[in-house]
Design a protein around this motif. Structure first.
Motif, mmCIF file in Angstrom:
data_model
loop_
_atom_site.group_PDB
_atom_site.id
_atom_site.type_symbol
_atom_site.label_atom_id
_atom_site.label_comp_id
_atom_site.label_asym_id
_atom_site.label_seq_id
_atom_site.Cartn_x
_atom_site.Cartn_y
_atom_site.Cartn_z
ATOM 1 N N GLY A 84 0.900 -1.348 -0.278
ATOM 2 C CA GLY A 84 -0.174 0.190 -0.044
ATOM 3 C C GLY A 84 0.758 1.247 -0.177
ATOM 4 O O GLY A 84 0.562 2.283 0.618
ATOM 5 N N GLY A 85 2.119 1.214 -0.399
ATOM 6 C CA GLY A 85 2.930 2.291 -0.498
ATOM 7 C C GLY A 85 3.785 2.577 0.698
ATOM 8 O O GLY A 85 4.928 3.493 0.624
ATOM 9 N N GLN A 86 3.626 1.854 1.810
ATOM 10 C CA GLN A 86 4.328 2.193 3.219
ATOM 11 C C GLN A 86 5.329 1.123 3.371
ATOM 12 O O GLN A 86 5.218 0.037 2.977
ATOM 13 N N ILE A 87 6.315 1.629 3.837
ATOM 14 C CA ILE A 87 7.763 0.937 3.821
ATOM 15 C C ILE A 87 7.587 -0.299 4.836
ATOM 16 O O ILE A 87 6.693 -0.111 5.730
ATOM 17 N N LYS A 110 -3.848 8.400 -6.607
ATOM 18 C CA LYS A 110 -3.192 7.598 -7.576
ATOM 19 C C LYS A 110 -2.035 6.700 -7.164
ATOM 20 O O LYS A 110 -1.538 5.942 -7.866
ATOM 21 N N GLY A 111 -1.522 6.889 -6.043
ATOM 22 C CA GLY A 111 -0.605 6.160 -5.414
ATOM 23 C C GLY A 111 0.247 6.935 -4.040
ATOM 24 O O GLY A 111 0.032 8.229 -4.221
ATOM 25 N N SER A 112 1.108 6.224 -3.468
ATOM 26 C CA SER A 112 1.818 6.818 -2.288
ATOM 27 C C SER A 112 2.896 5.915 -1.846
ATOM 28 O O SER A 112 2.876 4.896 -2.094
ATOM 29 N N ILE A 113 4.005 6.688 -1.254
ATOM 30 C CA ILE A 113 5.014 6.027 -0.548
ATOM 31 C C ILE A 113 5.273 6.567 0.540
ATOM 32 O O ILE A 113 5.136 7.669 0.829
ATOM 33 N N VAL A 114 5.175 5.647 1.733
ATOM 34 C CA VAL A 114 5.422 6.065 2.949
ATOM 35 C C VAL A 114 6.999 5.782 3.761
ATOM 36 O O VAL A 114 6.925 4.477 3.552
ATOM 37 N N LEU A 115 7.653 6.409 3.831
ATOM 38 C CA LEU A 115 9.196 6.282 4.159
ATOM 39 C C LEU A 115 9.597 6.830 5.470
ATOM 40 O O LEU A 115 8.647 7.983 5.799
ATOM 41 N N LYS A 124 10.513 10.406 4.365
ATOM 42 C CA LYS A 124 9.375 11.277 3.644
ATOM 43 C C LYS A 124 8.123 10.731 3.216
ATOM 44 O O LYS A 124 8.195 9.355 3.300
ATOM 45 N N LEU A 125 7.397 11.208 2.424
ATOM 46 C CA LEU A 125 6.250 10.702 1.828
ATOM 47 C C LEU A 125 5.852 11.109 0.649
ATOM 48 O O LEU A 125 6.525 12.346 0.144
ATOM 49 N N ARG A 126 5.433 10.383 -0.328
ATOM 50 C CA ARG A 126 4.845 10.926 -1.682
ATOM 51 C C ARG A 126 3.610 10.429 -1.928
ATOM 52 O O ARG A 126 3.118 9.631 -1.528
ATOM 53 N N PHE A 127 2.712 11.497 -2.445
ATOM 54 C CA PHE A 127 1.540 11.370 -2.844
ATOM 55 C C PHE A 127 1.120 11.538 -4.261
ATOM 56 O O PHE A 127 1.505 12.678 -4.507
ATOM 57 N N ASP A 128 0.567 10.719 -4.856
ATOM 58 C CA ASP A 128 0.158 10.973 -6.304
ATOM 59 C C ASP A 128 -1.627 11.211 -6.455
ATOM 60 O O ASP A 128 -2.052 10.389 -5.752
ATOM 61 N N PHE A 129 -1.945 12.075 -7.058
ATOM 62 C CA PHE A 129 -3.566 12.325 -7.123
ATOM 63 C C PHE A 129 -3.712 13.022 -8.674
ATOM 64 O O PHE A 129 -2.901 13.502 -9.296
ATOM 65 N N SER A 130 -5.045 12.810 -8.946
ATOM 66 C CA SER A 130 -5.556 13.086 -10.277
ATOM 67 C C SER A 130 -6.423 14.316 -9.978
ATOM 68 O O SER A 130 -7.120 14.580 -9.109
ATOM 69 N N HIS A 131 -6.145 15.614 -10.823
ATOM 70 C CA HIS A 131 -6.938 16.685 -10.853
ATOM 71 C C HIS A 131 -6.843 17.284 -12.305
ATOM 72 O O HIS A 131 -5.675 17.337 -12.752
ATOM 73 N N GLY A 132 -7.742 17.967 -12.623
ATOM 74 C CA GLY A 132 -7.644 18.722 -14.091
ATOM 75 C C GLY A 132 -6.646 19.944 -14.093
ATOM 76 O O GLY A 132 -5.853 20.130 -14.909
ATOM 77 N N THR A 133 -6.763 20.500 -12.713
ATOM 78 C CA THR A 133 -5.767 21.721 -12.543
ATOM 79 C C THR A 133 -4.924 21.113 -11.522
ATOM 80 O O THR A 133 -4.998 20.176 -10.837
#
Length: 936
Positions: free
Chosen positions: A606-609, A690-695, A698-707
């Motif tokens: 699930g993106g978590q280390i 759309k995805g994530s990484i939890v370390l 740091k953390l990283r978070f992907d998301f969808s949006h038109g703007t």
């Protein structure tokens, strides 16, 4: 500080797996050289090799070594029980190409053959080569025509060729760390074997040779395949049942390319297949991905395909397959054949990019039952020119049938469960291809987005959602057109340069067009045709494979369920698996994997280390440095600490998670949820993660949006490092929390101080400092808003530096021209036919060149100017000879010997001007007389 271990009710530990294969156990070594093997690749070493094998077997077993370097040409080698054939790096076992090199019976045609053995194997990291090219009668990019040894009548058709390695009626088979190359027919064949481990085996077959299978598991049980690389023309991993069932097969961590089916059950399928697992597999450019061709009445049940990423494409229809990512059928081979059933098949975490859809076709009495699809991402995309719209039922049944392409084709199914299945047709390349054609018509601006209103008018009543989303559809298509027009503009310039540079456009250039500018290879081929060129597809594929290999090295593992329990727990050891066999005790310094029935460790998912920590008991301590999910099991990977005792069945163990590390992970996990909430609150409920990484850091978070967010300064709760687009409509946020956030802000403050200090510098010192700051600024993880501010400050310093350099350049020109003109006047006054002098403008070539031109134009005098830089001990030299100079005198004849003592060289000569640089300016005065003597 970590809490003390908490004693809970004991739960059983199910399995201990060795993750890193240990060194070969100490055993006797029998070198084939001691038995007369030449290893020269021309003389047959069969007798020597077989003698070594037989001697090893007579001594109770051991290793038969082919010394390196060496090429050992041989007929069939017969392995014996407890004999391991070791082919080290630099050594090759070469298969004979004569029918006389193999036994009389075709069923025993193998280069290496083990029959009725126990504990036999092959290893060594060297190569076994079947010289498959010698069996090609007519090479063809479509499909090679092969030799057939069918004159004996022992086999029929074109499948009468020797296999490479075979184990028949054997148990405890071990094949690891070996390359199997160029088989003439099937490469690695198991027949009625039990307890087989195949690890780190690389298979390379001719991609155009038929029946060039990778690994065939025939009537064999309890088979493990791990970390294998298979690149071959025919089916890659192929379980089949002819005289008995196939049970308990596990294949993990493999990479596959196949011109037929990557993983195929059958088509020989007279008996049952049960309990098979395929996990963490990458499939590239296969004609078919995951296949079951149950043609002969056998049944399939309890199969798991998980964590598989694949691409499937069309090849020539002579090869079975029509680019299906998943292909399941029970259609009988003959009208009177028994129909088998397929049931309890699970597909979990599967993603594919394919030129065709999923094909699920049972039969009237051979239903497909209880199929489960979970977390499936299917992308339909065309990129070859082969004809689509066909379903392939071969062999037998309906053969090839015309049909419209669908996301999933379903026939005779009882029980289908779909959970989070996403299927789409990718229109980008379709639009891209059309944009090229429209661009050739010079339609002026975007074109296809103007067709949307017509399409909505025609189809809006049938699909009302088109009317609701008309503007959105038009905007998306307009964006795609504009984006690809930009791609065309940038890539076209690159293409023209490549086309001008080579007769045949290099595969590397084609790959750069694809990788950097987004040009699909087929579009490059179209453009190449316009220029009368061809594209090096082999070079392109080689570059593509190199990029994929880099991606494979960093691919993620996912899947399984998260575990919620106290941070410490106890469990009981039930089974131990080490060195590819079950044992009752384990110890040593190898890396192991422990599988517990229950655990307090969080596995990577699930993106978590993953968690780290230790597992303790009366045996000592086992350090856990990685936790992964494989086929639903949580694997704790690590090693024993020094001094640990034997770990035995029934031992009670205690799980201890590293709390300090988990404490760093926890806020990043929490803030990823907070970020998701905040984005939905500010931007709207349409925001989709759309995805994530939890370390820990740091953390990283992907998301969808038109703007997307226009000002990252609004995020003040933690340090937001970046916000960027990673795909069409998908944004990525990377952030840090806690101590990492504080450190990021401190780094930003430090860089700010460096910029303030740099503002007090001038000239070369300022230029050097700016370069250092920019390099550090780009590489340093600091808040995005602050980074933007600091880049603005650096840009301002660069502007000031440019202005200062421009002003200095103007001053240097004035100084150089004045010095040169004064020297020229003095030379003319002294009736000298030339002028050689020094100007003090450092390494400013523009100023020196301008001074030379002025003297030539206004004084008509040959002139040579030097300028030096003391700090670098370098010199620049310009010489000019006007048109009215003595006939035959050339400027390079003057400059070249003049600059040689300065350890430099020059060039030019056009319009009477030449220039050069020297790396030893200290020689300038010592060699001054040379410059004048040359013209005297």
């Amino acid at each position: 500080m970590a809490s003390p271990p908490l004693q809970l009710a004991a739960a059983p530990l199910l399995l201990l797996l060795l993750v890193v294969v240990p060194g070969t156990r100490s055993s006797r070594v029998f070198s084939v050289a001691d038995y007369g093997a030449a290893g020269d690749g021309s003389r047959y070493d069969t007798a020597a090799i077989q003698a070594a094998v037989d001697a090893c077997a007579a001594a109770g077993g051991g290793r038969v070594l082919l010394p390196a370097p060496g090429n050992y040409l041989t007929a069939t080698v017969h392995l014996r029980s407890r004999v391991v054939l070791e082919v080290p790096p630099g050594a090759r076992l070469l298969g004979g190409t004569r029918q006389a090199d193999y036994p009389p019976e075709s069923r025993r045609w193998y280069l290496v053959l083990a029959e009725n053995t126990t504990g036999a194997g092959v290893t060594g990291r060297g190569e076994i080569n079947g010289q498959g090219g010698a069996f090609v009668v007519t090479p063809s990019e479509v499909k090679n025509v092969m030799v057939s040894w069918n004159a004996t009548g022992d086999c029929l058709g074109d499948e009468c060729r020797p296999r490479l390695v075979g184990f028949i009626d054997s148990k405890d088979v071990r094949i690891h760390d070996i390359t199997l190359n160029q088989p003439a027919y099937w490469c690695l064949h198991l027949v009625r074997c039990d307890n087989t481990v195949i690890h780190n085996v690389s298979i390379f077959g001719d991609f155009n040779s038929p029946n060039n299978d990778g690994i065939d598991i025939e009537d064999s049980n309890n088979t493990i395949i791990t970390d294998c690389h298979i690149d071959t023309g025919d089916d890659a991993i192929c379980p089949k049942s002819i005289t008995g069932p196939v049970y308990n097969l596990t294949a993990t961590n493999c990479w596959i390319r196949s011109k037929s089916c990557a993983i195929k059950f059958g088509s020989a399928s007279s008996f049952d297949f049960k309990r098979l697992v395929f996990d963490n597999i990458t499939i590239v450019d296969a004609h078919r991905g995951l296949g079951m061709q149950i043609r002969d009445g056998g049944n399939v049940s309890d199969v798991v395909f998980s964590n598989i990423k694949m691409s499937t494409r069309y090849y020539h229809p002579l090869w079975w397959g029509r680019a299906e990512p998943i292909y399941i059928t029970t259609c009988p081979r003959h009208p009177d054949s028994k129909e088998g059933t397929i049931s309890d098949i699970r597909f979990i975490n599967i993603s594919s990019v394919s030129e065709n859809g999923v094909f699920l076709a049972g039969s009237k009495h051979g239903l497909l039952c209880n199929l489960k699809f979970k977390n499936i991402d299917l992308t339909y995309k065309r990129w070859t020119n082969y004809t689509g719209g066909l379903y392939d039922y071969r062999p037998g049944c309906q053969e090839m049938v015309k049909h419209k392409t669908g996301g999933m084709m379903l026939e005779h199914i009882s029980g289908l469960e779909i959970d989070n299945v996403y299927a789409r047709a990718e229109v980008h390349d379709i639009i891209a291809g059309c944009v090229i054609e429209v661009a050739r018509l010079d339609s002026g601006g975007t074109f296809f987005c103007r067709l949307v209103n017509v399409f909505v008018h025609v189809m809006g009543d049938v699909f009302p959602e088109l009317k609701d989303n008309e503007k959105k559809i038009k905007d998306i298509i307009r964006d795609e057109e504009e984006s690809f027009e930009n791609t065309l503009a940038k890539g076209y310039e690159k293409f023209k340069k490549a086309a001008d540079a080579v007769k045949d456009n290099g595969g590397t250039d084609a790959f750069v067009l694809w990788d950097t500018y987004g040009y699909p290879i087929d579009l490059t081929e179209v453009m190449a045709i316009d220029y009368g060129l061809t594209v090096d597809k082999e070079g392109f594929n080689a570059s593509m494979e190199e990029a994929r290999q880099k991606a494979r090295n960093s691919r993620n593992k996912s899947g399984g369920n998260s575990i919620a329990m106290d941070a410490n727990a106890t469990a009981q050891l039930r089974k131990v698996f080490v060195a590819q066999e079950y044992i009752t005790t384990a110890t040593g310094d190898e890396d192991f994997g422990l599988v517990l029935e229950s655990t307090s460790f969080y596995a990577e998912q699930g993106g978590q280390i993953f968690d780290t920590g230790s597992i303790e008991g009366s045996f000592g301590t086992f350090n856990v440095n990685n936790v992964q999910v494989f086929a639903g099991y949580v694997l704790h990977i690590g090693s024993f600490t020094k001094g640990s005792k034997v770990l035995s069945l029934g031992d009670s163990v205690i799980c201890k998670v590293d709390y300090n590390r988990r404490t760093l992970i926890a806020p990043n996990h929490t803030f990823s949820h907070m970020l998701n909430f905040a984005l939905r609150e500010v931007l709207g409920d349409h925001v989709d993660q759309k995805g994530s990484i939890v370390l820990p850091e740091k953390l990283r978070f992907d998301f969808s949006h038109g703007t997307h967010i226009t000002n990252t300064r609004d995020a003040k709760a933690f340090a937001l490092l970046s916000e960027e687009g990673i795909a069409k409509g998908v944004r990525r946020i990377t952030a840090v929390t806690a101590g990492c956030a504080t450190q990021a802000m401190e780094l930003a403050s430090s860089i700010d101080s460096d910029i303030n200090e740099a503002s007090q510098l001038e000239g070369a010192f300022l230029e050097k400092k700016i370069a250092s700051i920019k390099s550090g600024l780009d590489a340093t993880a600091i808040p995005a808003a602050k980074k933007a501010d600091l880049r603005g400050k650096v840009s301002k310093l660069e502007d000031e530096l440019r202005k200062a350099k421009k002003k200095m350049g103007e001053q240097n020109i004035q100084k150089a021209v004045k010095s040169a003109m004064d020297a020229a006047e003095a030379a003319l006054s002294g009736n000298k036919p030339f002028c050689v002098t020094h100007v003090d403008v450092g390494l400013d070539t523009t100023a020196v060149q301008e001074a030379v031109i002025k003297v030539m134009d206004q004084k008509g005098l040959p002139i040579m100017l030097f300028s030096t830089d003391e700090a670098s001990n370098k010199a620049v030299i310009y010489a000019g000879v006007p048109p009215n100079a003595p006939s035959g005198f050339k400027v390079l004849d003057w400059l070249t010997p003049s600059i040689a003592p300065l350890k430099g060289r020059g060039g030019g000569g056009k319009n009477g001007i030449a220039q050069g640089q020297g790396s030893d300016a200290s020689q300038l005065r010592k060699q001054w007389h040379l410059r004048t003597a040359l013209l005297q």
